[in-house]
Write a protein that holds these residues in place. Structure first.
Motif, PDB file in Angstrom:
ATOM      1  N   ASP A 186      64.274  67.814  47.350  1.00  0.00           N
ATOM      2  CA  ASP A 186      63.415  67.510  48.507  1.00  0.00           C
ATOM      3  C   ASP A 186      62.671  68.772  48.931  1.00  0.00           C
ATOM      4  O   ASP A 186      62.051  68.641  50.005  1.00  0.00           O
ATOM      5  CB  ASP A 186      64.304  67.119  49.519  1.00  0.00           C
ATOM      6  CG  ASP A 186      65.498  67.956  50.198  1.00  0.00           C
ATOM      7  OD1 ASP A 186      65.737  68.901  49.537  1.00  0.00           O
ATOM      8  OD2 ASP A 186      65.565  67.983  51.261  1.00  0.00           O
ATOM      9  N   LYS A 187      62.739  70.108  48.356  1.00  0.00           N
ATOM     10  CA  LYS A 187      62.072  71.251  48.613  1.00  0.00           C
ATOM     11  C   LYS A 187      60.724  71.158  48.144  1.00  0.00           C
ATOM     12  O   LYS A 187      60.672  71.047  46.765  1.00  0.00           O
ATOM     13  CB  LYS A 187      62.955  72.661  48.293  1.00  0.00           C
ATOM     14  CG  LYS A 187      64.419  72.424  48.761  1.00  0.00           C
ATOM     15  CD  LYS A 187      64.282  72.553  50.304  1.00  0.00           C
ATOM     16  CE  LYS A 187      65.951  72.692  50.842  1.00  0.00           C
ATOM     17  NZ  LYS A 187      66.023  71.959  51.857  1.00  0.00           N
ATOM     18  N   ASP A 188      59.925  71.501  48.734  1.00  0.00           N
ATOM     19  CA  ASP A 188      58.556  71.917  48.275  1.00  0.00           C
ATOM     20  C   ASP A 188      57.796  72.868  49.109  1.00  0.00           C
ATOM     21  O   ASP A 188      58.171  73.350  50.206  1.00  0.00           O
ATOM     22  CB  ASP A 188      57.624  70.644  47.916  1.00  0.00           C
ATOM     23  CG  ASP A 188      57.529  69.774  49.212  1.00  0.00           C
ATOM     24  OD1 ASP A 188      56.992  70.253  50.317  1.00  0.00           O
ATOM     25  OD2 ASP A 188      57.422  68.692  49.027  1.00  0.00           O
ATOM     26  N   LEU A 189      56.677  73.199  48.980  1.00  0.00           N
ATOM     27  CA  LEU A 189      55.881  74.135  49.816  1.00  0.00           C
ATOM     28  C   LEU A 189      55.304  73.520  51.077  1.00  0.00           C
ATOM     29  O   LEU A 189      55.284  74.492  52.346  1.00  0.00           O
ATOM     30  CB  LEU A 189      54.631  74.663  49.092  1.00  0.00           C
ATOM     31  CG  LEU A 189      54.805  75.446  47.788  1.00  0.00           C
ATOM     32  CD1 LEU A 189      53.444  75.964  46.980  1.00  0.00           C
ATOM     33  CD2 LEU A 189      55.881  76.843  48.003  1.00  0.00           C
ATOM     34  N   SER A 190      55.353  72.330  51.034  1.00  0.00           N
ATOM     35  CA  SER A 190      54.877  71.693  52.495  1.00  0.00           C
ATOM     36  C   SER A 190      55.916  71.833  53.326  1.00  0.00           C
ATOM     37  O   SER A 190      55.792  71.744  54.748  1.00  0.00           O
ATOM     38  CB  SER A 190      54.419  70.330  52.238  1.00  0.00           C
ATOM     39  OG  SER A 190      55.443  69.354  51.657  1.00  0.00           O
ATOM     40  N   ASN A 191      57.196  71.681  53.100  1.00  0.00           N
ATOM     41  CA  ASN A 191      58.401  71.881  54.092  1.00  0.00           C
ATOM     42  C   ASN A 191      58.907  73.052  54.113  1.00  0.00           C
ATOM     43  O   ASN A 191      59.890  73.291  54.662  1.00  0.00           O
ATOM     44  CB  ASN A 191      59.383  70.816  53.802  1.00  0.00           C
ATOM     45  CG  ASN A 191      60.223  70.702  52.367  1.00  0.00           C
ATOM     46  OD1 ASN A 191      60.216  71.719  51.950  1.00  0.00           O
ATOM     47  ND2 ASN A 191      60.709  69.553  52.317  1.00  0.00           N
ATOM     48  N   PHE A 192      58.366  74.148  53.563  1.00  0.00           N
ATOM     49  CA  PHE A 192      58.756  75.586  53.549  1.00  0.00           C
ATOM     50  C   PHE A 192      58.432  75.898  55.061  1.00  0.00           C
ATOM     51  O   PHE A 192      57.209  76.027  55.470  1.00  0.00           O
ATOM     52  CB  PHE A 192      58.313  76.590  52.740  1.00  0.00           C
ATOM     53  CG  PHE A 192      58.937  77.997  52.731  1.00  0.00           C
ATOM     54  CD1 PHE A 192      60.219  78.218  52.499  1.00  0.00           C
ATOM     55  CD2 PHE A 192      58.137  78.981  53.487  1.00  0.00           C
ATOM     56  CE1 PHE A 192      60.655  79.348  52.349  1.00  0.00           C
ATOM     57  CE2 PHE A 192      58.704  80.058  53.487  1.00  0.00           C
ATOM     58  CZ  PHE A 192      59.855  80.400  53.068  1.00  0.00           C
ATOM     59  N   VAL A 193      59.470  76.191  55.848  1.00  0.00           N
ATOM     60  CA  VAL A 193      59.265  76.914  57.221  1.00  0.00           C
ATOM     61  C   VAL A 193      59.015  78.445  57.196  1.00  0.00           C
ATOM     62  O   VAL A 193      59.975  79.262  56.951  1.00  0.00           O
ATOM     63  CB  VAL A 193      60.199  76.550  58.223  1.00  0.00           C
ATOM     64  CG1 VAL A 193      60.014  77.067  59.700  1.00  0.00           C
ATOM     65  CG2 VAL A 193      60.437  75.073  58.314  1.00  0.00           C
ATOM     66  N   PRO A 194      57.934  79.102  57.366  1.00  0.00           N
ATOM     67  CA  PRO A 194      57.855  80.402  57.355  1.00  0.00           C
ATOM     68  C   PRO A 194      58.242  81.398  58.509  1.00  0.00           C
ATOM     69  O   PRO A 194      58.156  80.723  59.487  1.00  0.00           O
ATOM     70  CB  PRO A 194      56.055  80.787  57.107  1.00  0.00           C
ATOM     71  CG  PRO A 194      55.603  79.273  57.587  1.00  0.00           C
ATOM     72  CD  PRO A 194      56.435  78.188  57.542  1.00  0.00           C
ATOM     73  N   ASP A 195      58.723  82.414  58.011  1.00  0.00           N
ATOM     74  CA  ASP A 195      59.328  83.162  58.939  1.00  0.00           C
ATOM     75  C   ASP A 195      58.350  84.411  59.058  1.00  0.00           C
ATOM     76  O   ASP A 195      58.165  85.226  58.102  1.00  0.00           O
ATOM     77  CB  ASP A 195      60.703  83.930  58.652  1.00  0.00           C
ATOM     78  CG  ASP A 195      61.234  84.801  59.715  1.00  0.00           C
ATOM     79  OD1 ASP A 195      60.598  85.499  60.621  1.00  0.00           O
ATOM     80  OD2 ASP A 195      62.418  85.469  59.411  1.00  0.00           O
ATOM     81  N   PRO A 196      57.636  84.568  60.155  1.00  0.00           N
ATOM     82  CA  PRO A 196      56.501  85.779  60.155  1.00  0.00           C
ATOM     83  C   PRO A 196      57.077  87.266  60.052  1.00  0.00           C
ATOM     84  O   PRO A 196      56.360  88.041  59.383  1.00  0.00           O
ATOM     85  CB  PRO A 196      55.747  85.641  61.565  1.00  0.00           C
ATOM     86  CG  PRO A 196      56.333  84.146  62.062  1.00  0.00           C
ATOM     87  CD  PRO A 196      57.490  83.640  61.377  1.00  0.00           C
TER      88      PRO A 196
END
Length: 162
Positions: free
Chosen positions: A47-57
């Protein structure tokens, strides 16, 4: 889906519309599952992909995501160039790597390959007992257009693995 029968199409694989028929979403799910199996993506990351990656600034994820996007849009992979994601455990390296594999498939139809390095080494070592050919395994790894080696360098290397 109860009893493995799709509630949308009733198991036909097609949905009847006013202007014809359309392939049911369940058929796309089967195709996706087959592709994930072929790419060797572990079930816990499907279920992981780039669209559901939550970036940490604070971790510099925005820059990393820009570089990933540049890489996917380039032809660097054709030249044998790749990305090397480094960081502490739990910062999202595997999530991003799986996302990259999926994006190459979605955008370019390229089927890559994922291996946890320890699993690959184990598979290679066990091939010497005759269950499979080390050459076949290595050809699969070497011939794949996009290869993810997860946790490369984190494994304890035996003399054999070294």
């Amino acid at each position: 889906m109860e009893n493995n029968i799709c509630p949308v199409c009733g198991g036909l694989g097609w949905v009847i519309r006013k202007n014809g028929v359309k392939k049911c979403v369940c058929k796309y799910s089967e195709i996706t599952e087959n592709i994930f199996n072929r790419m060797n993506i572990p079930k816990r990351y499907r279920d992981k992909d780039l669209s559901n990656f939550v970036p940490d600034p604070e971790a510099g994820h925005e820059f990393i995501l820009m570089r990933i996007e540049d890489y996917i849009n380039s032809d660097d992979y054709e030249k044998g160039k790749g990305l090397f994601l480094v960081g502490s455990p739990g910062v999202g390296k595997t999530h991003l790597a799986i996302g990259i594999l999926k994006e190459f498939f979605r955008r370019k139809g390229i089927v890559g390959l994922f291996y946890d390095t320890r699993s690959l080494l184990f598979k290679l070592k066990s091939s010497f007992d005759g269950s499979s050919s080390a050459r076949e395994i290595l050809e699969e790894v070497v011939d794949t257009p996009i290869l993810v080696l997860d946790d490369l360098g984190s494994e304890r290397l035996s003399d054999w693995a070294r």
